[in-house]
Design a protein around this motif. Structure first.
Motif, short mmCIF file in Angstrom:
data_model
loop_
_atom_site.label_atom_id
_atom_site.label_comp_id
_atom_site.label_asym_id
_atom_site.label_seq_id
_atom_site.Cartn_x
_atom_site.Cartn_y
_atom_site.Cartn_z
N THR A 57 -11.38 6.05 -9.98
CA THR A 57 -11.82 5.88 -8.59
C THR A 57 -12.30 7.18 -7.96
N ASN B 163 -11.83 4.13 -2.56
CA ASN B 163 -11.72 2.67 -2.52
C ASN B 163 -13.10 2.02 -2.52
N ALA C 6 -9.41 -8.00 -5.54
CA ALA C 6 -8.42 -6.94 -5.27
C ALA C 6 -9.11 -5.65 -4.83
N ALA C 7 -10.20 -5.31 -5.52
CA ALA C 7 -10.92 -4.09 -5.17
C ALA C 7 -11.54 -4.20 -3.78
N ARG D 112 -8.93 -4.03 -0.89
CA ARG D 112 -8.39 -2.71 -0.54
C ARG D 112 -9.13 -2.08 0.63
N VAL E 219 -7.78 -2.90 4.12
CA VAL E 219 -6.36 -2.53 4.21
C VAL E 219 -6.19 -1.11 4.73
N GLN E 220 -7.21 -0.28 4.56
CA GLN E 220 -7.10 1.09 5.04
C GLN E 220 -6.91 1.15 6.56
#
Length: 126
Positions: free
Chosen positions: A30, A81, A98-99, A102, A105-106
């Protein structure tokens, strides 16, 4: 309740920081290519940062500053991310989800860290 929230945030940071050392390969992937040096160096550095932030948030004397730095850290790692979401755009749906998941979610993570910082100010002795 504020102390519990701080402990949970510290636990999240400690878990993530430890994971950077126990299973570094996914984190290496990442690291944006635009950063100089080897991705593993950045993975280790971010792991150390998360462990240091966990300690700062866990200790009442450094909680306010540690939580503010944590909010900044969550903003700083957002490009990683984004890179992960882009790189995983052709992966199977659960991994892609899922990627992509994310990314938003930050925002609550930053808000959580800011709340812990504010709580540390209002609940500090003296």
């Amino acid at each position: 309740m504020p102390a519990r929230s701080a402990r949970l945030l510290a636990g999240l940071l400690a878990t993530a920081g430890t994971a950077h050392f126990l299973a570094p390969r996914p984190f290496d992937a990442t690291v944006p290519r635009s950063l100089p040096g080897h991705p593993r160096t950045w993975t280790r550095a971010s792991g150390v940062a998360e462990l240091a932030l966990a300690a700062a948030v866990a200790l009442p004397a450094t909680r306010r500053k540690g939580a503010l730095l944590t909010a900044g850290f969550f903003v700083a790692v957002f490009p990683a991310n984004v890179k992960m979401a882009y790189d995983w755009r052709h992966r199977p749906t659960p991994l892609r989800a899922a990627a992509y998941g994310r990314l938003p979610v930050q925002v609550p993570l930053v808000l959580w860290a800011l709340k812990v910082s504010r709580s540390a100010v209002t609940n500090s002795p003296g």
